[in-house]
Design a protein around this motif. Sequence first.
Motif, mmCIF file in Angstrom:
data_model
loop_
_atom_site.group_PDB
_atom_site.id
_atom_site.type_symbol
_atom_site.label_atom_id
_atom_site.label_comp_id
_atom_site.label_asym_id
_atom_site.label_seq_id
_atom_site.Cartn_x
_atom_site.Cartn_y
_atom_site.Cartn_z
ATOM 1 N N CYS A 10 14.163 61.936 20.856
ATOM 2 C CA CYS A 10 15.247 61.287 21.324
ATOM 3 C C CYS A 10 16.157 62.322 22.081
ATOM 4 O O CYS A 10 16.787 61.586 23.107
ATOM 5 N N ILE A 57 13.644 51.159 13.362
ATOM 6 C CA ILE A 57 14.689 51.981 13.963
ATOM 7 C C ILE A 57 15.743 50.778 14.287
ATOM 8 O O ILE A 57 15.688 49.800 14.898
ATOM 9 N N GLN A 59 20.198 50.041 14.462
ATOM 10 C CA GLN A 59 21.729 50.709 14.917
ATOM 11 C C GLN A 59 22.695 50.399 13.599
ATOM 12 O O GLN A 59 22.469 49.211 13.134
ATOM 13 N N VAL A 64 21.794 55.865 15.684
ATOM 14 C CA VAL A 64 20.637 55.310 15.537
ATOM 15 C C VAL A 64 19.897 55.714 14.509
ATOM 16 O O VAL A 64 19.885 57.178 14.270
#
Length: 202
Positions: A10, A57, A59, A64
């Motif tokens: 990421c 994954i 929000q 995140v």
Amino acid sequence: TLAQVVEAECLLSGILQSSDLDVTDLTADGVRGYTVANVAPIRSALEPLQSAWPFDIVQDGYKVKFIRRGNSAVATVLESELAAISGSPTSEDKAAVRITHNREMDTQLPRKVTVKYFDPNREYDVGSGTGAERLNTETVNEIQIDLPIVFIPDEAAKIEETLLYMYWLERHDISFILPPTYQQLQPADVINITTSTINYNL
């Protein structure tokens, strides 16, 4: 560790910082090796890891969040709390339905799942597992999944079995409406729904 690999991928995007990420729930360790194309987007880079060590994954506010599958339920919902969905206007005698449960046909699901991976015992050449197979079904479909990850054969065999049973568990599509009192729930949260005839873990 898996958490370190996910975070590193990421951060390579150049648009995320460590403070934007929450990888604390990724408790799997021992990632022996992993390859990714230089031009691959983050999503493509993470998907093989999600197959090997299932996680979602989501929000969560400004972060995140990476959440592993198989966590404990955070809420138990009673059938009486579910909003009733009435029948069509032309069928007044149709009883209200609180939960709808659809199931994919067996013929659409795999009988066997095989994983291809990098085998350190063969100088990191591509190895192929023997495959996890479901015997009590008439379906003949076989799926082969290429994972650019280093495994020893025993690890690959466990992943094949996990993926096979995930396909069969995810054949179920459960629909219902929760009241506003459960608005604190987030995607990937596990909940229990208790009814008079069956209990769901979703």
